[in-house]
Design a protein around this motif. Structure first.
Motif, PDB file in Angstrom:
ATOM      1  N   GLU A  14       0.822  -1.217   0.000  1.00  0.00           N
ATOM      2  CA  GLU A  14       0.000   0.000   0.000  1.00  0.00           C
ATOM      3  C   GLU A  14       0.858   1.270   0.000  1.00  0.00           C
ATOM      4  OE1 GLU A  14      -3.017  -0.016   3.008  1.00  0.00           O
ATOM      5  OE2 GLU A  14      -3.632  -2.057   2.528  1.00  0.00           O
ATOM      6  N   GLU A  29       2.174   4.759  -2.761  1.00  0.00           N
ATOM      7  CA  GLU A  29       1.784   5.550  -3.934  1.00  0.00           C
ATOM      8  C   GLU A  29       3.017   5.772  -4.801  1.00  0.00           C
ATOM      9  OE1 GLU A  29      -1.243   9.068  -4.146  1.00  0.00           O
ATOM     10  OE2 GLU A  29       0.726   9.933  -3.749  1.00  0.00           O
ATOM     11  N   THR A  36       4.622   5.819  -9.332  1.00  0.00           N
ATOM     12  CA  THR A  36       4.354   5.978 -10.761  1.00  0.00           C
ATOM     13  C   THR A  36       5.323   5.166 -11.602  1.00  0.00           C
ATOM     14  OG1 THR A  36       4.017   7.575 -12.562  1.00  0.00           O
ATOM     15  CG2 THR A  36       5.873   7.999 -11.062  1.00  0.00           C
ATOM     16  N   THR A  71      -1.540  -1.559  -9.393  1.00  0.00           N
ATOM     17  CA  THR A  71      -2.770  -1.402  -8.607  1.00  0.00           C
ATOM     18  C   THR A  71      -3.204  -2.751  -8.027  1.00  0.00           C
ATOM     19  OG1 THR A  71      -3.442   0.437 -10.030  1.00  0.00           O
ATOM     20  CG2 THR A  71      -5.159  -0.566  -8.677  1.00  0.00           C
ATOM     21  N   ALA A 124      -0.871  -1.199  -4.576  1.00  0.00           N
ATOM     22  CA  ALA A 124      -0.354   0.170  -4.576  1.00  0.00           C
ATOM     23  C   ALA A 124      -1.310   1.109  -5.312  1.00  0.00           C
ATOM     24  CB  ALA A 124       1.025   0.207  -5.221  1.00  0.00           C
ATOM     25  N   THR A 125      -1.091   2.402  -5.142  1.00  0.00           N
ATOM     26  CA  THR A 125      -1.846   3.426  -5.868  1.00  0.00           C
ATOM     27  C   THR A 125      -0.947   3.976  -6.962  1.00  0.00           C
ATOM     28  OG1 THR A 125      -3.063   4.030  -3.877  1.00  0.00           O
ATOM     29  CG2 THR A 125      -3.030   5.646  -5.674  1.00  0.00           C
ATOM     30  N   HIS A 126      -1.417   3.919  -8.214  1.00  0.00           N
ATOM     31  CA  HIS A 126      -0.604   4.438  -9.315  1.00  0.00           C
ATOM     32  C   HIS A 126      -1.067   5.832  -9.724  1.00  0.00           C
ATOM     33  CE1 HIS A 126       0.753   5.164 -13.459  1.00  0.00           C
ATOM     34  NE2 HIS A 126       1.855   4.616 -12.978  1.00  0.00           N
ATOM     35  N   VAL A 127      -0.091   6.722  -9.939  1.00  0.00           N
ATOM     36  CA  VAL A 127      -0.375   8.086 -10.398  1.00  0.00           C
ATOM     37  C   VAL A 127       0.270   8.261 -11.769  1.00  0.00           C
ATOM     38  CG1 VAL A 127      -0.109  10.545  -9.905  1.00  0.00           C
ATOM     39  CG2 VAL A 127      -0.350   8.916  -8.011  1.00  0.00           C
ATOM     40  N   VAL A 147       6.437  11.226  -8.273  1.00  0.00           N
ATOM     41  CA  VAL A 147       5.374  11.015  -7.288  1.00  0.00           C
ATOM     42  C   VAL A 147       6.069  10.797  -5.950  1.00  0.00           C
ATOM     43  CG1 VAL A 147       3.585   9.417  -6.485  1.00  0.00           C
ATOM     44  CG2 VAL A 147       3.643  10.150  -8.870  1.00  0.00           C
ATOM     45  N   ASP A 200       5.411   9.824  -2.198  1.00  0.00           N
ATOM     46  CA  ASP A 200       4.575   9.266  -1.141  1.00  0.00           C
ATOM     47  C   ASP A 200       5.203   9.703   0.184  1.00  0.00           C
ATOM     48  OD1 ASP A 200       3.525   7.674   0.897  1.00  0.00           O
ATOM     49  OD2 ASP A 200       3.316   5.902  -0.375  1.00  0.00           O
TER      50      ASP A 200
END
Length: 217
Positions: free
Chosen positions: A150, A152, A154, A166, A170-173, A181, A183
């Motif tokens: 978990e 964030e 890219t 994802t 994880a959170t992709h930007v 990016v 985090d």
């Protein structure tokens, strides 16, 4: 800044198709030095998944060692990743290249279900536990996502890779050239580099932005 920030830079061989991306690795080292830091290069002492002819793209019938090949970029000044200690460094940085997804983990073949090299996993977890910054360029954020979950980050704008990241929690930007990016909670800084159709100057910008962000922490 009282003392030089010490970076551990982890390589995965030498050459984009089967090891570390040399421009990303070199420009990251340049940025660390230019911005007043110091570095020690590491690589795991394992065989490469395979060896690729970088002219033809064809596989070659030979075996090469990741540590020995990465030593080319390190000019011989390199240590086995199993000897890494988080206590000795202020930050860790992973340049990209297919070697990250073939040698440091198996993301190139197994995607979300990839296995991670134990030494790479231990190093990442130790730095994260110590709340020390982690930098990753190009495809390397996929390794970070697999190990830490978990977070964030890219890899640019490749939809398939972003979807896999994802799926790993994880959170992709989405980002473009030179963008990072950050985090803040997990102290992870990522940039796409050659995951985009980039020039060497754009690679330098991305690497520099990652290093400067880490330096400021």
């Amino acid at each position: 800044m009282n003392s030089k920030k010490k970076f551990a830079v982890v390589l995965a061989g030498s050459g984009v198709y089967d090891g570390s991306e040399i421009h990303e690795a070199t420009l990251a080292l340049y940025s660390i030095s230019k911005n007043g830091g110091s570095y020690q290069i590491f690589a795991p002492n394992i065989n490469q998944y395979h060896v690729i002819n970088h002219i033809t793209g064809e596989e070659m019938p030979e075996t090469r060692n990741v540590l020995v090949e990465a030593a080319r970029i390190a000019r011989g000044d390199i240590k086995d990743l199993k000897d890494f200690s988080a206590d000795d460094f202020d930050a860790i940085l992973f340049p990209g290249g297919f070697g990250v997804a073939k040698n440091l983990c198996t993301f190139a073949f197994d995607g979300v279900d990839c296995k991670v090299n134990p030494d790479a996993e231990l190093a990442l977890k130790a730095m994260h536990k110590a709340k020390k910054p982690i930098g990753a360029l190009c495809i390397s954020p996929a390794l970070i996502a697999k190990v830490l979950g978990e977070v964030e980050l890219t890899i640019g704008e490749d939809e398939e890779t972003a979807a896999a990241i994802t799926a790993m929690g994880a959170t992709h930007v989405t980002t473009t050239h030179g963008e990072i990016v950050f985090d803040k909670e997990n102290k992870i800084v990522t940039t796409p580099c050659y995951m985009l159709d980039a020039s060497i100057a754009q690679i330098g910008d991305g690497a520099d932005n990652v290093v400067k962000t880490i330096m400021a922490l």
